[in-house]
Design a protein around this motif. Structure first.
Motif, PDB file in Angstrom:
ATOM      1  N   LEU A 252       0.846  -1.191   0.000  1.00 52.22           N
ATOM      2  CA  LEU A 252       0.000   0.000   0.000  1.00 52.22           C
ATOM      3  C   LEU A 252       0.880   1.239   0.000  1.00 52.22           C
ATOM      4  O   LEU A 252       1.750   1.380   0.858  1.00 52.22           O
ATOM      5  CB  LEU A 252      -0.912  -0.002   1.234  1.00 52.22           C
ATOM      6  CG  LEU A 252      -1.701  -1.289   1.480  1.00 52.22           C
ATOM      7  CD1 LEU A 252      -2.574  -1.145   2.707  1.00 52.22           C
ATOM      8  CD2 LEU A 252      -2.517  -1.680   0.258  1.00 52.22           C
ATOM      9  N   LEU A 253       0.664   2.107  -0.963  1.00 51.49           N
ATOM     10  CA  LEU A 253       1.470   3.312  -1.098  1.00 51.49           C
ATOM     11  C   LEU A 253       0.820   4.442  -0.302  1.00 51.49           C
ATOM     12  O   LEU A 253      -0.301   4.851  -0.607  1.00 51.49           O
ATOM     13  CB  LEU A 253       1.618   3.694  -2.565  1.00 51.49           C
ATOM     14  CG  LEU A 253       2.109   2.574  -3.501  1.00 51.49           C
ATOM     15  CD1 LEU A 253       2.346   3.119  -4.895  1.00 51.49           C
ATOM     16  CD2 LEU A 253       3.330   1.879  -2.970  1.00 51.49           C
ATOM     17  N   ALA A 254       1.536   4.911   0.711  1.00 53.29           N
ATOM     18  CA  ALA A 254       0.976   5.906   1.633  1.00 53.29           C
ATOM     19  C   ALA A 254       1.931   7.060   1.855  1.00 53.29           C
ATOM     20  O   ALA A 254       2.044   7.597   2.944  1.00 53.29           O
ATOM     21  CB  ALA A 254       0.629   5.231   2.960  1.00 53.29           C
ATOM     22  N   GLY A 255       2.633   7.442   0.809  1.00 57.64           N
ATOM     23  CA  GLY A 255       3.539   8.586   0.899  1.00 57.64           C
ATOM     24  C   GLY A 255       2.974   9.739   0.095  1.00 57.64           C
ATOM     25  O   GLY A 255       1.775   9.818  -0.160  1.00 57.64           O
ATOM     26  N   GLY A 256       3.816  10.613  -0.333  1.00 53.45           N
ATOM     27  CA  GLY A 256       3.392  11.745  -1.154  1.00 53.45           C
ATOM     28  C   GLY A 256       3.124  12.982  -0.322  1.00 53.45           C
ATOM     29  O   GLY A 256       2.880  12.894   0.882  1.00 53.45           O
ATOM     30  N   GLY A 257       3.155  14.108  -0.988  1.00 48.55           N
ATOM     31  CA  GLY A 257       3.055  15.380  -0.291  1.00 48.55           C
ATOM     32  C   GLY A 257       1.664  15.963  -0.161  1.00 48.55           C
ATOM     33  O   GLY A 257       1.458  16.906   0.583  1.00 48.55           O
ATOM     34  N   ALA A 258       0.678  15.432  -0.893  1.00 46.32           N
ATOM     35  CA  ALA A 258      -0.708  15.927  -0.848  1.00 46.32           C
ATOM     36  C   ALA A 258      -0.768  17.448  -0.997  1.00 46.32           C
ATOM     37  O   ALA A 258      -1.475  18.139  -0.274  1.00 46.32           O
ATOM     38  CB  ALA A 258      -1.404  15.470   0.430  1.00 46.32           C
ATOM     39  N   ARG A 259      -0.046  17.981  -1.970  1.00 44.22           N
ATOM     40  CA  ARG A 259      -0.001  19.428  -2.185  1.00 44.22           C
ATOM     41  C   ARG A 259      -1.378  20.029  -2.428  1.00 44.22           C
ATOM     42  O   ARG A 259      -1.686  21.115  -1.957  1.00 44.22           O
ATOM     43  CB  ARG A 259       0.940  19.760  -3.339  1.00 44.22           C
ATOM     44  CG  ARG A 259       2.413  19.579  -2.974  1.00 44.22           C
ATOM     45  CD  ARG A 259       3.334  19.926  -4.131  1.00 44.22           C
ATOM     46  NE  ARG A 259       3.183  19.036  -5.272  1.00 44.22           N
ATOM     47  CZ  ARG A 259       3.777  17.849  -5.376  1.00 44.22           C
ATOM     48  NH1 ARG A 259       4.562  17.401  -4.418  1.00 44.22           N
ATOM     49  NH2 ARG A 259       3.600  17.106  -6.435  1.00 44.22           N
ATOM     50  N   ARG A 260      -2.223  19.318  -3.176  1.00 46.63           N
ATOM     51  CA  ARG A 260      -3.557  19.856  -3.484  1.00 46.63           C
ATOM     52  C   ARG A 260      -4.480  19.822  -2.265  1.00 46.63           C
ATOM     53  O   ARG A 260      -5.553  20.396  -2.294  1.00 46.63           O
ATOM     54  CB  ARG A 260      -4.179  19.104  -4.655  1.00 46.63           C
ATOM     55  CG  ARG A 260      -3.436  19.421  -5.966  1.00 46.63           C
ATOM     56  CD  ARG A 260      -4.073  18.739  -7.124  1.00 46.63           C
ATOM     57  NE  ARG A 260      -3.669  17.333  -7.144  1.00 46.63           N
ATOM     58  CZ  ARG A 260      -4.096  16.432  -8.009  1.00 46.63           C
ATOM     59  NH1 ARG A 260      -4.978  16.767  -8.918  1.00 46.63           N
ATOM     60  NH2 ARG A 260      -3.664  15.201  -7.966  1.00 46.63           N
TER      61      ARG A 260
END
Length: 190
Positions: free
Chosen positions: A8-16
């Motif tokens: 499960l990919l749960a990273g990222g910056g969630a910029r939006r």
């Protein structure tokens, strides 16, 4: 459904979403991450790639190398935690609030019907593959993994495997990227 593992990919910056920890946002009483873990009920192991957070179910944690290397680097990091070389692995982004065990059962059935396919992936109503909602043969993924994974698109790994495309229900492929997506996901009848 046959035995399988899950990454499960749960990273990222969630910029939006203003940098919010997206996978920890509540949707209908559960975090997005816990909803995704629920969708892979029965998977062993469940590997979450991203910063360690509290979850309702025990999981294995790992991080991509290099940090911030993108989703293909995250898939590669998750696969390193999977010992079974001949099994199946669900690879899911943890921001799809409407995935269920039935989603995985349909992917598994499609893969069983097509034994030469490297995987099965949900396709949106327009027929486009949703690369981060799929069930894959572990050996095929490992054999096809490029040596350089940083900032490469996941389709570079998945598309050449000739996956079966499984039509998705519209809600299944919805994800949470914007405040509007989050409002929609929190709608009871969605």
């Amino acid at each position: 459904m046959a035995d399988f593992a899950a990454v499960l990919l749960a990273g990222g910056g969630a910029r939006r979403l203003g940098g919010a920890d997206k996978v920890m946002l509540p949707v209908r009483g559960r975090t997005l991450l816990d909803r995704t873990i629920d969708a892979v009920a029965g998977a062993n192991p469940v590997v979450v790639v991203g910063p360690e957070r509290p979850t309702a179910t025990a999981v294995l944690w790992t991080a991509e190398e290099p940090a911030g290397g993108g989703p293909l680097a995250a898939v590669e990091a998750g696969l390193r935690r999977i010992e079974d070389t001949d099994g199946l692995v669900a690879v899911l982004a943890a921001d799809h609030p409407n995935l269920t065990p039935d989603t995985l059962a349909r992917l598994s059935a499609a893969l069983t019907d097509q034994p030469t396919a490297g995987g099965a992936v949900l396709a949106d109503p327009g027929g486009r593959a949703q690369w981060l909602i799929g069930l894959w043969r572990v050996r095929a993924l490992r054999d096809s993994m490029p040596s350089e994974v940083r900032n490469r698109p996941v389709r570079a790994l998945f598309a050449p495997l000739g996956p079966v495309r499984v039509p998705a229900t519209t809600p299944e492929v919805s994800d949470v990227d914007t405040p509007g997506d989050l409002r929609e996901a929190r709608t009871p009848d969605f």
